[in-house]
Design an enzyme around this catalytic site. Structure first.
Site, PDB file in Angstrom:
ATOM      1  N   LYS A  16      -3.695   3.308  29.912  1.00 30.26           N
ATOM      2  CA  LYS A  16      -2.959   3.988  28.851  1.00 30.26           C
ATOM      3  C   LYS A  16      -3.811   5.066  28.168  1.00 30.26           C
ATOM      4  O   LYS A  16      -3.344   5.764  27.270  1.00 30.26           O
ATOM      5  CB  LYS A  16      -2.493   2.976  27.799  1.00 30.26           C
ATOM      6  N   LYS A  66     -18.719  -0.170  33.880  1.00 29.85           N
ATOM      7  CA  LYS A  66     -19.391  -0.040  32.583  1.00 29.85           C
ATOM      8  C   LYS A  66     -20.901  -0.249  32.666  1.00 29.85           C
ATOM      9  O   LYS A  66     -21.671   0.429  31.981  1.00 29.85           O
ATOM     10  CB  LYS A  66     -18.778  -1.001  31.567  1.00 29.85           C
ATOM     11  N   ASP A 101     -16.366  -0.406  22.235  1.00 29.14           N
ATOM     12  CA  ASP A 101     -15.501  -1.593  22.289  1.00 29.14           C
ATOM     13  C   ASP A 101     -15.605  -2.443  21.033  1.00 29.14           C
ATOM     14  O   ASP A 101     -14.599  -2.871  20.466  1.00 29.14           O
ATOM     15  CB  ASP A 101     -15.846  -2.445  23.514  1.00 29.14           C
ATOM     16  N   ASN A 150     -18.540 -20.962  26.199  1.00 30.71           N
ATOM     17  CA  ASN A 150     -18.322 -20.534  27.570  1.00 30.71           C
ATOM     18  C   ASN A 150     -18.289 -21.750  28.479  1.00 30.71           C
ATOM     19  O   ASN A 150     -18.871 -22.794  28.177  1.00 30.71           O
ATOM     20  CB  ASN A 150     -19.456 -19.587  28.003  1.00 30.71           C
ATOM     21  N   MET A 211      -8.214 -10.194  23.869  1.00 33.03           N
ATOM     22  CA  MET A 211      -8.542  -8.805  24.210  1.00 33.03           C
ATOM     23  C   MET A 211      -7.580  -8.215  25.238  1.00 33.03           C
ATOM     24  O   MET A 211      -7.447  -6.995  25.329  1.00 33.03           O
ATOM     25  CB  MET A 211      -9.980  -8.712  24.726  1.00 33.03           C
ATOM     26  N   GLY A 233      -4.768  -7.289  22.373  1.00 35.34           N
ATOM     27  CA  GLY A 233      -5.809  -6.284  22.271  1.00 35.34           C
ATOM     28  C   GLY A 233      -5.356  -4.841  22.309  1.00 35.34           C
ATOM     29  O   GLY A 233      -6.201  -3.950  22.475  1.00 35.34           O
TER      30      GLY A 233
END
Length: 264
Positions: A16, A66, A101, A150, A211, A233
């Site tokens: 987007k 990234k 971010d 986690n 997210m 998110g």
């Protein structure tokens, strides 16, 4: 000459970002174009180099590039260094790598969702790149506690030790007390799965934030079933884009109308 910007990813057709930055440009009167570029999995650096040679001024970077963008950058912002990843590039005296971010997440929570973070108990689910990129900005808001949970506890402990500042790490099975804010930064939502969570982490005062955007994820559905308020998110996506836009163009667009347009 019109300035050129782009987003690089693989896949990229779903992005987007071109729609968002076109709206920002119209709103602020900027003479620029923004396109989506599908970079080969083994050709990200070459794609960026070609874009610079063609007059590109800056770019966003999404999965899976990234960390490669981090290595490609000749200079890094402090927040990119903390994140260990780059989602925004500016081509000016070399390649400046930034990471917007975390600022996007905090901006969405505080500005759009009216969820102040100071003094709050925050649970961050996941210990991958998405989690690492937002830890420092969250800590900068002075929460009462930040816990990283986690499936593999060792990875959460590595992040906690990296950032220090009182961050605590645990496994999902150790979560049995309520939090003010629970942020899902795991990849579970991408696969339509739910992390193994206890309902006791949610109360009617909890905001559950995923997210992922564009779908009602199992995490959001589970949290809502157990009384929590929920948010996806999409706002983070627009807010991180606004941070990048401000870096490139020197003006910060109003995000609220863009988020509203995307919602409809």
């Amino acid at each position: 000459m019109t300035d050129r910007y782009a987003v690089f990813g693989h896949p990229i057709a779903h992005s987007k970002s071109p729609q968002i930055h076109a709206a920002f440009a119209r709103q602020t009167g900027q003479d620029m174009t923004y396109e989506a570029i599908l970079a080969p999995l083994d050709g990200f650096a070459d794609s960026v180099t070609a874009f610079i040679a063609a007059g590109g001024c800056g770019a966003n970077v999404t999965v899976p590039f990234k960390e490669e963008a981090f290595r490609l950058s000749s200079r890094l912002s402090p927040r990119a260094k903390h994140a260990g990843a780059v989602n925004t590039l500016m081509f000016d005296d070399g390649i400046l790598g930034d990471n917007t971010d975390g600022a996007g997440l905090v901006g969405d929570l505080e500005r759009n969702l009216h969820c102040p973070l100071a003094g709050r108990r925050i649970l961050l689910l996941g210990a991958g790149g998405a989690a690492r990129g937002v830890i420092e900005p969250l800590l900068d808001q002075s929460p009462a506690e930040l816990v990283i949970a986690n499936r593999t506890v060792g990875r959460a402990q590595e992040l906690a030790e990296l950032f220090c500042r009182g961050v605590r790490a645990c496994g999902f099975d150790a979560l049995d007390t309520p939090f003010d804010l629970v942020i899902n930064a795991t990849a579970a939502s991408l696969a339509g799965e739910l992390p193994p969570l206890s309902p006791s982490i949610f109360t009617a005062e909890t905001l559950a934030y995923d997210m992922m955007y564009g779908r009602d994820t199992p995490f959001l559905s589970f949290a809502r079933t157990h009384g929590a308020a929920t948010a996806d998110g999409l706002g983070m996506l627009v807010e991180q884009a606004a941070e990048a836009f401000a870096l490139w163009r020197g003006v910060r667009p109003d995000t609220a109308p863009v988020i509203a347009a995307l919602r409809t």
